[in-house]
Design an enzyme around this catalytic site. Structure first.
Site, PDB file in Angstrom:
ATOM      1  N   GLY A  48       0.792  -1.232   0.000  1.00 25.71           N
ATOM      2  CA  GLY A  48       0.000   0.000   0.000  1.00 25.71           C
ATOM      3  C   GLY A  48       0.819   1.274   0.000  1.00 25.71           C
ATOM      4  O   GLY A  48       0.368   2.304   0.507  1.00 25.71           O
ATOM      5  N   ASP A  73       8.566   4.471  -8.947  1.00 28.73           N
ATOM      6  CA  ASP A  73       8.289   3.039  -9.075  1.00 28.73           C
ATOM      7  C   ASP A  73       8.034   2.729 -10.547  1.00 28.73           C
ATOM      8  O   ASP A  73       7.155   3.331 -11.161  1.00 28.73           O
ATOM      9  CB  ASP A  73       7.055   2.680  -8.236  1.00 28.73           C
ATOM     10  CG  ASP A  73       6.792   1.184  -8.187  1.00 28.73           C
ATOM     11  OD1 ASP A  73       7.347   0.443  -9.031  1.00 28.73           O
ATOM     12  OD2 ASP A  73       6.017   0.744  -7.322  1.00 28.73           O
TER      13      ASP A  73
END
EC number: 3.6.-.-
Length: 374
Positions: A48, A73
């Protein structure tokens, strides 16, 4: 002794020394800190991180003049989270006038928007440098990226980072750059006489001086970036995990590395936590008594089946809480004295869309006791 055994031992030792005094169990102090410029959010994959970083950015937009949410990312989940396409250029997030998002690639590539202005001479040096310092290509790209980010006029930047291993490499880049560029500067000093002689035989004097200037610039840049990383008034790291062994183990590894690199970290967000219900047990005796009072056989069978399924669900729920409590206890014992530990509940559906992210972000402000099953 295995790494897992080492962690288990450290957890046991820390448990004996645990003091009941704890930090606040919310992110209020982080969000109200006006001096922070860079907030990194990281942890194991699938815990998360993106939801947490998006939520932090949404809350900061209420408190700071301008906020940039930057995804490093490779998966780039921020577009999916907000249901809006982002690129490698800052894009205003829908419904905001001060919250921007961009998704960039931190790996070295000819196509990256943040690349070095190279020359033929520099191209000849790079292969030698790559052999001596593996990863320097990505580090050089990262330095240019961070310098570009540093020049952006945002009050605060929230980094949605890649999983732990990639993030640790990213954070190691400034030190790698410092070593590699120091090597080049020392090499220049050693070969100064030879290079001066070469200048008289070639037309590359301007090119050589340009390269030296670029190396010195990169060296100063890497020192500046490392200084920012290690300044707790400007930079901090938020660790995100879930109450499972591998996630807790990676969190410990991440915190140890951050400590070695003198990077501030005093917040941990624990996602997917199963909190206690108002009534946690099925009164089997009472249900059996009610069952006997039912005369209709079909209704009796349906009620009996319902009681059985409820009992099975309760068993799963209790098992889950007991398992999570094991790791929540370890998290509390390891970090309760030095960190703000924020437990976020297991939700019915995934967090997508601005409204859901906003709702989740509000929960980051709520103080919740770590739910240990007794």
């Amino acid at each position: 002794m295995s790494d897992a055994d080492s962690l288990s031992c450290s957890l046991t030792l820390e448990s004996d020394e645990y003091d009941e005094e704890e930090y606040d169990t919310n992110l209020s102090k982080l969000l109200e800190n006006k001096t922070l410029n860079w907030i990194f959010v990281g942890g194991k994959g699938g815990v998360g991180k993106t939801t947490t970083s998006c939520s932090i950015a949404v809350q900061l937009a209420k408190r700071r003049e301008s906020v940039l949410l930057l995804s490093t990312d490779p998966a780039h989940n921020t577009s999916d989270a907000f249901n809006q396409k982002f690129t490698n250029q800052p894009t205003l997030i829908n419904s905001f006038d001060n919250l921007y998002c961009m998704e960039i690639d931190t790996t070295y590539s000819e196509n990256t928007a943040f690349k070095l202005n190279k020359t033929e001479f520099f191209d000849n040096i790079i292969p030698e440098l790559l052999q001596s310092f593996p990863g320097i290509d990505e580090a050089l790209c990262f330095a240019e990226l961070m310098q570009s980010i540093k020049n952006m006029k945002y009050s605060v930047i929230v980094f949605d980072t890649a999983p732990t291993g990639h993030t640790l490499r990213l954070l190691a880049f400034p030190e790698l750059l410092k070593k590699a560029l120091g090597y080049l500067i020392n090499l220049r000093e050693k070969l100064k006489g030879t290079l001066n002689m070469l200048k008289s035989f070639t037309n590359n004097e301007m090119e050589l001086e340009g390269i030296y200037e670029k190396i010195n610039h990169l060296n100063a840049m890497s020192i500046s970036i490392q200084s920012n990383f290690q300044n707790p008034l400007k930079t901090t790291f938020v660790c995100v995990c879930i109450p499972e062994f591998l996630s807790v183990y990676e969190t410990e590894r991440l915190i140890q590395e951050l400590t070695k690199k003198n990077i501030s970290c005093y917040n941990i967000v624990v996602n997917q936590v199963v909190f206690p219900l108002d009534s946690m047990t099925v009164d089997v005796a009472h249900c059996e008594g009610l069952l006997k009072q039912i005369k209709d056989k079909q209704v009796q069978e349906s009620f009996s089946s319902l009681v059985q399924k409820t009992k099975e669900l309760e068993d799963v729920y209790i098992s889950r809480r007991k398992l999570q409590s094991k790791y929540l206890t370890q998290i509390k014992n390891l970090y309760g004295n030095d960190f703000h530990i924020v437990c976020m509940p297991q939700l019915k559906s995934e967090i997508r869309g601005l409204q859901n992210i906003s709702n989740f972000s509000e929960m980051l402000l709520e103080s919740k006791e770590i739910p240990i099953y007794r």
